[in-house]
Design a protein around this motif. Structure first.
Motif, PDB file in Angstrom:
ATOM      1  N   LEU A 352      85.234  -0.761  20.478  1.00  0.00           N
ATOM      2  CA  LEU A 352      85.014  -2.166  20.112  1.00  0.00           C
ATOM      3  C   LEU A 352      84.629  -3.066  21.278  1.00  0.00           C
ATOM      4  CD1 LEU A 352      87.874  -2.678  17.502  1.00  0.00           C
ATOM      5  CD2 LEU A 352      85.497  -2.040  17.119  1.00  0.00           C
ATOM      6  N   GLU A 353      85.194  -2.801  22.453  1.00  0.00           N
ATOM      7  CA  GLU A 353      84.953  -3.690  23.588  1.00  0.00           C
ATOM      8  C   GLU A 353      83.831  -3.165  24.484  1.00  0.00           C
ATOM      9  OE1 GLU A 353      87.682  -6.554  24.730  1.00  0.00           O
ATOM     10  OE2 GLU A 353      86.718  -6.562  22.766  1.00  0.00           O
ATOM     11  N   PHE A 354      82.961  -2.378  23.935  1.00  0.00           N
ATOM     12  CA  PHE A 354      81.918  -1.779  24.772  1.00  0.00           C
ATOM     13  C   PHE A 354      81.080  -2.863  25.446  1.00  0.00           C
ATOM     14  CE2 PHE A 354      77.837   0.130  25.741  1.00  0.00           C
ATOM     15  CZ  PHE A 354      78.234   1.306  26.355  1.00  0.00           C
ATOM     16  N   ASN A 355      80.794  -2.652  26.725  1.00  0.00           N
ATOM     17  CA  ASN A 355      80.050  -3.645  27.507  1.00  0.00           C
ATOM     18  C   ASN A 355      78.552  -3.293  27.517  1.00  0.00           C
ATOM     19  OD1 ASN A 355      79.074  -5.431  29.392  1.00  0.00           O
ATOM     20  ND2 ASN A 355      80.742  -5.113  30.857  1.00  0.00           N
ATOM     21  N   CYS A 356      77.790  -4.032  26.763  1.00  0.00           N
ATOM     22  CA  CYS A 356      76.341  -3.794  26.660  1.00  0.00           C
ATOM     23  C   CYS A 356      75.552  -4.534  27.744  1.00  0.00           C
ATOM     24  CB  CYS A 356      75.824  -4.276  25.300  1.00  0.00           C
ATOM     25  SG  CYS A 356      76.247  -3.222  23.890  1.00  0.00           S
ATOM     26  N   SER A 357      76.251  -5.308  28.577  1.00  0.00           N
ATOM     27  CA  SER A 357      75.561  -6.233  29.487  1.00  0.00           C
ATOM     28  C   SER A 357      74.434  -5.617  30.304  1.00  0.00           C
ATOM     29  CB  SER A 357      76.563  -6.845  30.455  1.00  0.00           C
ATOM     30  OG  SER A 357      77.525  -7.561  29.745  1.00  0.00           O
ATOM     31  N   SER A 358      74.715  -4.460  30.897  1.00  0.00           N
ATOM     32  CA  SER A 358      73.686  -3.928  31.796  1.00  0.00           C
ATOM     33  C   SER A 358      72.418  -3.547  31.034  1.00  0.00           C
ATOM     34  CB  SER A 358      74.237  -2.751  32.595  1.00  0.00           C
ATOM     35  OG  SER A 358      74.715  -1.767  31.720  1.00  0.00           O
ATOM     36  N   PHE A 359      72.565  -3.062  29.799  1.00  0.00           N
ATOM     37  CA  PHE A 359      71.374  -2.712  29.012  1.00  0.00           C
ATOM     38  C   PHE A 359      70.693  -3.972  28.484  1.00  0.00           C
ATOM     39  CE2 PHE A 359      74.296   0.949  28.628  1.00  0.00           C
ATOM     40  CZ  PHE A 359      73.581   1.788  29.459  1.00  0.00           C
ATOM     41  N   ASP A 360      71.499  -4.973  28.087  1.00  0.00           N
ATOM     42  CA  ASP A 360      70.927  -6.248  27.660  1.00  0.00           C
ATOM     43  C   ASP A 360      70.050  -6.832  28.767  1.00  0.00           C
ATOM     44  OD1 ASP A 360      72.331  -6.043  25.315  1.00  0.00           O
ATOM     45  OD2 ASP A 360      73.944  -7.393  25.926  1.00  0.00           O
ATOM     46  N   ARG A 361      70.553  -6.762  29.985  1.00  0.00           N
ATOM     47  CA  ARG A 361      69.798  -7.306  31.118  1.00  0.00           C
ATOM     48  C   ARG A 361      68.444  -6.630  31.270  1.00  0.00           C
ATOM     49  NH1 ARG A 361      72.216 -10.292  35.271  1.00  0.00           N
ATOM     50  NH2 ARG A 361      74.426 -10.663  34.869  1.00  0.00           N
ATOM     51  N   ILE A 362      68.452  -5.284  31.166  1.00  0.00           N
ATOM     52  CA  ILE A 362      67.174  -4.562  31.279  1.00  0.00           C
ATOM     53  C   ILE A 362      66.245  -4.987  30.147  1.00  0.00           C
ATOM     54  CG2 ILE A 362      66.056  -2.306  31.276  1.00  0.00           C
ATOM     55  CD1 ILE A 362      68.672  -1.132  32.330  1.00  0.00           C
ATOM     56  N   PHE A 363      66.823  -5.152  28.979  1.00  0.00           N
ATOM     57  CA  PHE A 363      66.016  -5.558  27.830  1.00  0.00           C
ATOM     58  C   PHE A 363      65.338  -6.907  28.093  1.00  0.00           C
ATOM     59  CE2 PHE A 363      65.970  -8.191  23.938  1.00  0.00           C
ATOM     60  CZ  PHE A 363      64.961  -7.536  23.254  1.00  0.00           C
ATOM     61  N   TYR A 364      66.136  -7.896  28.520  1.00  0.00           N
ATOM     62  CA  TYR A 364      65.574  -9.235  28.714  1.00  0.00           C
ATOM     63  C   TYR A 364      64.582  -9.291  29.864  1.00  0.00           C
ATOM     64  CZ  TYR A 364      68.858 -11.110  25.359  1.00  0.00           C
ATOM     65  OH  TYR A 364      69.533 -11.378  24.218  1.00  0.00           O
ATOM     66  N   SER A 365      64.743  -8.396  30.828  1.00  0.00           N
ATOM     67  CA  SER A 365      63.891  -8.500  32.009  1.00  0.00           C
ATOM     68  C   SER A 365      62.686  -7.573  31.969  1.00  0.00           C
ATOM     69  CB  SER A 365      64.721  -8.203  33.258  1.00  0.00           C
ATOM     70  OG  SER A 365      65.123  -6.857  33.226  1.00  0.00           O
ATOM     71  N   SER A 366      62.528  -6.825  30.877  1.00  0.00           N
ATOM     72  CA  SER A 366      61.394  -5.893  30.868  1.00  0.00           C
ATOM     73  C   SER A 366      60.489  -6.137  29.664  1.00  0.00           C
ATOM     74  CB  SER A 366      61.898  -4.451  30.866  1.00  0.00           C
ATOM     75  OG  SER A 366      62.567  -4.187  29.668  1.00  0.00           O
ATOM     76  N   ASP A 367      59.435  -5.397  29.625  1.00  0.00           N
ATOM     77  CA  ASP A 367      58.431  -5.544  28.572  1.00  0.00           C
ATOM     78  C   ASP A 367      58.972  -5.287  27.184  1.00  0.00           C
ATOM     79  OD1 ASP A 367      56.461  -6.284  30.181  1.00  0.00           O
ATOM     80  OD2 ASP A 367      55.304  -4.408  30.092  1.00  0.00           O
ATOM     81  N   ILE A 368      60.053  -4.524  27.099  1.00  0.00           N
ATOM     82  CA  ILE A 368      60.568  -4.159  25.779  1.00  0.00           C
ATOM     83  C   ILE A 368      61.046  -5.394  25.014  1.00  0.00           C
ATOM     84  CG2 ILE A 368      62.894  -3.647  26.595  1.00  0.00           C
ATOM     85  CD1 ILE A 368      63.162  -1.561  24.536  1.00  0.00           C
ATOM     86  N   SER A 369      61.312  -6.507  25.728  1.00  0.00           N
ATOM     87  CA  SER A 369      61.759  -7.722  25.031  1.00  0.00           C
ATOM     88  C   SER A 369      60.703  -8.239  24.059  1.00  0.00           C
ATOM     89  CB  SER A 369      62.137  -8.799  26.039  1.00  0.00           C
ATOM     90  OG  SER A 369      61.065  -9.043  26.905  1.00  0.00           O
TER      91      SER A 369
END
Ligand SMILES: *[C@@H]1O[C@H](CO)[C@@H](O)[C@H](O)[C@H]1NC(C)=O
Ligand SMILES: *[C@@H]1O[C@H](CO)[C@@H](O)[C@H](O)[C@H]1NC(C)=O
Ligand SMILES: *[C@@H]1O[C@H](CO)[C@@H](O)[C@H](O)[C@H]1NC(C)=O
Ligand SMILES: *[C@@H]1O[C@H](CO)[C@@H](O)[C@H](O)[C@H]1NC(C)=O
Ligand SMILES: *[C@@H]1O[C@H](CO)[C@@H](O)[C@H](O)[C@H]1NC(C)=O
Ligand SMILES: *[C@@H]1O[C@H](CO)[C@@H](O)[C@H](O)[C@H]1NC(C)=O
Ligand SMILES: *[C@@H]1O[C@H](CO)[C@@H](O)[C@H](O)[C@H]1NC(C)=O
Ligand SMILES: *[C@@H]1O[C@H](CO)[C@@H](O)[C@H](O)[C@H]1NC(C)=O
Length: 497
Positions: A352-369
């Motif tokens: 439940l408390e999984f930390n997605c932050s590092s993947f979210d960051r890659i998402f927002y900062s790359s073309d995949i956004s």
């Protein structure tokens, strides 16, 4: 008759007899070394087989097929330049080929439900494929165990594909692979009693597939360094510790080992599929840098491995060519080298408390956004996602660097302009009434460098009288163009004053 003449005749007879012996000798010798050539030799009875006994060497295909044949002996044959195929013999219990050393093409045994004894004590080489399929009663074939072949290799050497499927074999350790230590595809499947595959001399192969063999199934390929693909299913133990390269797919499904660790494996050219390995609590490929990248797309799938809670042994993995789909009871997923998820990244965990932050960051900062459907990270099992997320500071579209620079310049210019005008206003207040005619003030006098075309240097010379006598039309022409330029501001300011 002279003794001389008699001697001559005796000599002649002697020579003739010698010549005759020689001719007979050569003839009988060549009979023993007979090379028999025919497209196909079809054997349905033992007497068919016996008829080939005088052929040491055979060129052609030998097929054996019979519902009644119970025992087959291929004696006399040493070398077969062709294939040997024994199939669909419902009653056959024994096969023996005591002199057979060499099969130039394939050696196939299939659908031999009663076969228990296979004796090939002289077989040194099968140049192409060995395929033994559906021989459930065959537990321990007897192959060559001593001596070496003409290349100096021990045992029975094979060079083509190796398929052992649905046999009763318990231990598969009787093959070698010639001086190249190389074989083509290896498929060992559905051998219900098989405990161990020990191909200790194998270094290179094409596809390797092991599935559905006995309980506690063990694979020993300690020298294997390169293969095309590797598929392990229902495996409990393995030693494939020298493997460095897979040019195609790695598939691990329904195995019962606890850890999959390969320290040397640095390249996988196809997919990585890891599913349903219930005991596996460690999946570690510390040298792996890329999945895919060749002719294959390279998907990365982790699913249904209930004991796998941390995925942190992929420290060098920088690129996945296909889509990455990770799911399970994952508490930690660490992919520190990964900075590109452009072909899709989905992570779904029960924690439940999984930390997605590092993947979210890659998402927002790359073309995949640009493709939101290609990315997801979250928790399963609850109605709402309870994972920890990173949100970018601004909800609006990200501002490009160049725009930021322009905004900063405009702000500085505006600030300087305001300061300049303020100073002018202050100076004017001080001098009001004292000096009838003021000299014009420009930004240059205030120490501000003027630049061509910036609009700032367009500040008009200030004359009080000008303003009072300006007709509305000339005032309009003065402020025409950019209403935010220096002129407009100056006039406005004057009006306020
Ligand atoms: C017959 O086979 C044997 C054994 O493989 C081989 O040494 C020999 O050269 C062959 N003879 C001919 C004529 O092919
Ligand atoms: C030998 O078997 C392989 C499959 O393992 C097959 O592709 C090949 O055509 C066969 N060769 C002959 C001569 O039958
Ligand atoms: C046949 O094989 C069984 C075991 O597989 C062995 O015990 C038996 O001696 C063999 N018989 C012959 C005639 O080789
Ligand atoms: C595997 O085969 C090699 C070579 O034949 C042998 O030295 C080794 O002991 C075997 N390992 C097992 C576990 O049987
Ligand atoms: C693995 O096991 C599951 C459940 O028993 C089964 O549905 C699946 O087909 C198996 N996978 C393979 C590749 O055999
Ligand atoms: C995981 O296992 C469940 C139940 O055995 C099955 O329905 C599901 O398709 C599996 N998921 C994957 C990705 O293999
Ligand atoms: C990965 O997951 C996405 C979304 O659930 C799905 O569309 C895609 O087919 C999956 N890819 C693979 C290789 O499993
Ligand atoms: C989540 O991970 C980021 C680093 O990726 C870290 O900075 C942050 O503190 C973590 N949040 C929590 C609540 O652990």
């Amino acid at each position: 008759m002279s003794s001389g003449a008699y001697f001559g005749l005796a000599r002649c007879v002697q020579y003739a007899a010698f010549a005759a012996t020689m001719i007979v000798g050569i003839a009988s010798g060549s009979e023993a070394q007979d090379v028999c050539t025919q497209d196909t030799y079809t054997i349905t009875t033992q007497s068919d087989a016996d008829a080939l006994g005088s052929c040491n060497n055979i060129t052609g295909l030998i097929t054996v097929q019979s519902d009644t044949l119970t025992s087959l002996t291929l004696s006399g044959i040493q070398r077969l330049d062709g294939s040997l195929a024994i199939s669909s013999c419902a009653a056959l219990t024994e096969i023996s080929a005591p002199q057979l050393q060499w099969i130039n093409d394939n050696f196939t045994l299939s659908s031999l439900p009663q076969l228990t004894n296979l004796s090939l004590p002289a077989l040194e080489t099968v140049q192409m494929a060995i395929s033994w399929i559906s021989i459930p009663q065959l537990t321990s074939p007897s192959l060559k165990t001593e001596g070496v072949d003409e290349y100096g290799n021990p045992g029975t050497n094979i060079y083509g594909d190796l398929t052992i499927s649905d046999t009763g074999i318990k231990t598969l350790d009787f093959f070698n692979f010639g001086s190249f230590s190389r074989v083509e595809d290896v498929s060992v499947t559905g051998n219900k009693d098989m405990k161990i595959v020990n191909l200790s001399s194998l270094v290179t192969s094409s596809l390797l597939e092991f599935a559905d063999n006995g309980e506690s199934f063990q694979i020993l390929l300690p020298k294997l360094t390169t293969a095309e693909g590797l598929s392990l299913q229902d495996v409990m133990q393995f030693d494939i510790s020298s493997l460095t390269t897979l040019s195609a797919t790695l598939q691990l499904e329904n195995n019962s080992f606890q850890a999959f660790e390969m320290d040397q494996l640095n390249a996988i050219g196809g997919d990585v599929i890891v599913r349903g390995n219930q005991m596996m609590n460690k999946f570690s490929l510390p040298a792996l840098t890329e999945i895919g990248g060749g002719i294959y797309s390279g998907d990365f799938v982790i699913a249904n491995n209930s004991a796998l809670t941390a995925l942190d042994g992929l420290g060098k993995l920088a690129a996945v060519d296909g889509s990455t789909n990770l799911s399970g009871n994952l508490y930690k997923v660490s992919l520190p080298a990964m900075d590109d998820m452009s072909d899709g990244f989905h992570l779904l965990t029960t924690v439940l408390e999984f930390n997605c932050s590092s993947f979210d960051r890659i998402f927002y900062s790359s073309d995949i956004s640009k493709y939101p459907d290609r990315y997801s990270c979250g928790t399963s099992g609850t109605r709402t996602d309870t994972a920890i997320h990173y949100h970018p500071p601004s909800s609006g579209p990200a501002i490009p660097k160049a725009t930021k620079v322009v905004i900063i310049i405009v702000c500085i210019v505006a600030a300087l302009l305001a300061t300049g005008i303020g100073l002018r206003w202050w100076a004017k207040r001080r001098r009001r009434g004292r000096v009838p005619e003021e000299p014009p003030i420009s930004l240059r006098e205030l120490g501000i460098a003027e630049e061509e075309g910036e609009g700032v240097d367009g500040l008009p010379p200030y004359r009080r009288t000008d303003w009072d006598t300006d007709s509305p039309s000339s005032a309009a022409s003065k402020t025409e163009g950019d209403s935010g330029d220096g002129r407009g501001l100056a006039e406005h300011f004057y009006t306020v004053a």
